[in-house]
Design an enzyme around this catalytic site. Structure first.
Site, PDB file in Angstrom:
ATOM      1  N   TYR A 135      -3.255 -22.126   6.380  1.00  7.52           N
ATOM      2  CA  TYR A 135      -2.872 -21.866   7.776  1.00  7.52           C
ATOM      3  C   TYR A 135      -4.110 -21.552   8.611  1.00  7.52           C
ATOM      4  CZ  TYR A 135      -1.566 -19.111  11.831  1.00  7.52           C
ATOM      5  OH  TYR A 135      -1.479 -18.608  13.111  1.00  7.52           O
ATOM      6  N   LYS A 139      -6.310 -23.534  11.859  1.00  5.26           N
ATOM      7  CA  LYS A 139      -6.782 -22.936  13.106  1.00  5.26           C
ATOM      8  C   LYS A 139      -8.291 -23.129  13.270  1.00  5.26           C
ATOM      9  CE  LYS A 139      -2.879 -21.568  14.706  1.00  5.26           C
ATOM     10  NZ  LYS A 139      -2.323 -22.193  15.930  1.00  5.26           N
TER      11      LYS A 139
END
Length: 249
Positions: A135, A139
């Protein structure tokens, strides 16, 4: 007072999305939402997902600013969830913004970009990223994409590494357990102010990456000086102020 902006907010129905929409409306800006379901409280609420290129292009038409929040918000299976939403979805959103001529883009990054950091504190945006899951790695790609679009396509892009903005009671219970979580806490009200400042700032730069938290309890873990200097952001809350609002979305 900054000129009135027309802002597309993806992920407008989420915890941070609703706070951003509410703050932008409070400041007199025009807001268009984009989410899987209509966003309560918005007259202009479009629906679709991040794979729907046509819907994204139509939503971006006529907008001067973009806040991109729509994403899988935690670590998850990469191929089935993170790849289509946080990677392909990011590409679709940035391309829609470019094609629509949107000049200001604010991307939601995460404090998990430095989840492997062990000190010294506070960590600054200039320090190397230390993501520990896929995750956070998506980003890292979002930040790199923002920098690319700013330099290649003339957009003004801000990537905001958000502190811990709890979405439900389980998050609140986790924050209660330790001072570190309370130091990186970000209230939804401060989140709304942070994104609004990133859209309104008149400071000249092409690309910026800033941390965003509320006021720490003990000491700052994420340095928010660039958010103050470049964006004019000043946090108003300190844990547990605003925490009672978690779970209302």
């Amino acid at each position: 007072m900054p000129a009135t902006l027309s802002v597309l907010v993806t992920g407008s129905g989420g915890r941070v999305g609703r706070a951003v929409c509410a703050e932008l409306l409070r400041r007199g800006h025009r807001v268009r939402g984009f989410d899987l379901r209509p966003t309560p409280g918005l007259d202009d609420a479009r629906t679709g997902d991040l794979k729907d290129v046509k819907a994204l292009r139509e939503a971006a038409e006529g907008m001067t600013g973009l806040v991109h929040l729509a994403a899988v918000p935690d670590d998850a299976d990469f191929m089935s969830l993170l790849l289509p939403n946080n990677v392909v979805g990011l590409f679709n959103v940035m391309e829609a913004a470019r094609e629509a001529g949107i000049g200001r883009v604010v991307l939601a990054s995460t404090g998990q970009m430095v989840s492997g950091h062990e000190g010294p504190w506070p960590v600054t945006p200039e320090m190397p990223g230390t993501p520990t899951n896929w995750y956070a790695s998506t980003k890292a790609l979002a930040e790199a994409a923002g920098c690319q679009y700013a330099r290649r396509h003339g957009m003004k892009v801000v990537a905001l590494r958000l502190g811990w903005c709890p979405r439900d009671q389980s998050h609140i219970d986790q924050i209660k357990k330790g001072i570190f979580g309370q130091d990186i806490y970000l209230s939804s009200r401060d989140a709304g102010r942070l994104f609004a400042c990133a859209l309104e700032t008149q400071v000249e730069f092409k690309y910026a990456c800033c941390f965003g938290t509320s006021k720490p309890i003990e000491k700052p873990r994420f340095c928010i000086e660039s958010a103050k200097r470049l964006l004019g952001y000043e946090p108003q809350d300190r844990w547990p102020q605003g925490a009672e609002e978690a779970g209302k979305v």
